[in-house]
Design a protein around this motif. Structure first.
Motif, short mmCIF file in Angstrom:
data_model
loop_
_atom_site.label_atom_id
_atom_site.label_comp_id
_atom_site.label_asym_id
_atom_site.label_seq_id
_atom_site.Cartn_x
_atom_site.Cartn_y
_atom_site.Cartn_z
N GLY A 36 0.82 -1.21 0.00
CA GLY A 36 0.00 0.00 0.00
C GLY A 36 0.85 1.26 0.00
O GLY A 36 0.52 2.26 -0.66
N ILE A 37 1.96 1.22 0.72
CA ILE A 37 2.88 2.36 0.74
C ILE A 37 3.57 2.48 -0.62
O ILE A 37 3.70 3.57 -1.18
CB ILE A 37 3.91 2.22 1.88
CG1 ILE A 37 3.19 2.31 3.25
CG2 ILE A 37 5.00 3.29 1.77
CD1 ILE A 37 4.07 1.97 4.43
N ALA A 39 2.42 1.51 -3.47
CA ALA A 39 1.44 1.96 -4.46
C ALA A 39 1.30 3.48 -4.48
O ALA A 39 0.91 4.06 -5.49
CB ALA A 39 0.07 1.31 -4.18
N GLN A 40 1.65 4.12 -3.36
CA GLN A 40 1.64 5.58 -3.27
C GLN A 40 2.98 6.18 -3.70
O GLN A 40 3.18 7.38 -3.58
CB GLN A 40 1.33 6.02 -1.84
CG GLN A 40 -0.02 5.55 -1.33
CD GLN A 40 -0.16 5.89 0.14
OE1 GLN A 40 -0.09 7.06 0.52
NE2 GLN A 40 -0.37 4.89 0.98
N ASP A 41 3.90 5.34 -4.15
CA ASP A 41 5.26 5.73 -4.53
C ASP A 41 6.00 6.38 -3.36
O ASP A 41 6.74 7.33 -3.53
CB ASP A 41 5.24 6.67 -5.75
CG ASP A 41 6.60 6.76 -6.42
OD1 ASP A 41 7.36 5.77 -6.38
OD2 ASP A 41 6.91 7.83 -6.97
N LYS A 42 5.80 5.82 -2.15
CA LYS A 42 6.45 6.35 -0.96
C LYS A 42 7.35 5.33 -0.28
O LYS A 42 7.94 5.62 0.75
CB LYS A 42 5.39 6.85 0.03
CG LYS A 42 4.62 8.03 -0.53
CD LYS A 42 3.59 8.54 0.42
CE LYS A 42 2.88 9.74 -0.22
NZ LYS A 42 1.84 10.27 0.65
N ALA A 82 8.15 10.92 2.46
CA ALA A 82 6.97 11.70 2.85
C ALA A 82 7.36 13.18 2.87
O ALA A 82 8.54 13.51 2.98
CB ALA A 82 6.45 11.26 4.21
N GLU A 87 3.01 13.08 7.89
CA GLU A 87 2.62 12.19 6.79
C GLU A 87 3.25 10.81 6.97
O GLU A 87 2.60 9.79 6.74
CB GLU A 87 3.03 12.79 5.45
CG GLU A 87 2.62 11.95 4.26
CD GLU A 87 3.07 12.53 2.93
OE1 GLU A 87 2.89 11.82 1.92
OE2 GLU A 87 3.59 13.67 2.87
N LEU A 91 1.47 7.02 7.54
CA LEU A 91 1.78 5.78 6.84
C LEU A 91 2.01 4.64 7.82
O LEU A 91 1.71 3.48 7.53
CB LEU A 91 3.03 5.96 5.96
CG LEU A 91 2.89 6.89 4.76
CD1 LEU A 91 4.25 7.12 4.11
CD2 LEU A 91 1.90 6.34 3.74
#
Length: 113
Positions: A36-37, A39-42, A82, A87, A91
């Protein structure tokens, strides 16, 4: 964006080791959370830490480590990107470590040029 390290802390427990099925469920939860992280490109990187180690102090004094006499130990880390500490903390909120009583320490990564 800045990089932040999530440090995973667990407490030693006398509970029996999880079954292979329970371990697979936990791996799936971790993969889903990290995915999930990502997928946010983080997502930057992650690693678990083993139980073998030594502690080196002043004057090259070497002792067994990590400290086996304490009740809390660091089990691994994840590095994320982040904009702010807040932020990065957000996460961390879904981390599966909380299911087993662990905690996540979120720290900014200082870059030296």
């Amino acid at each position: 964006m800045k990089e932040f390290m999530m440090i995973f802390r667990n407490e030693k427990s006398d509970e029996p080791k999880p079954s292979p099925e329970q371990m697979q469920q936990m791996v799936t939860l971790w993969n889903d959370w990290i995915g999930g992280i990502a997928a946010q490109d983080k997502f930057v990187s992650t690693n678990a830490l083993g139980f073998e180690g030594k502690t080196v102090t002043k004057n090259s004094v070497v002792s067994d480590g990590p400290y086996t006499e304490i009740k809390e130990y660091i089990s691994g880390y994840t590095i994320v990107k982040a904009k702010t500490l807040e932020e990065a903390v957000k996460l961390a909120e879904g981390c599966p470590i909380f299911l087993r009583g662990g905690t996540v320490e979120v720290r900014d990564v200082m870059v030296f040029n």
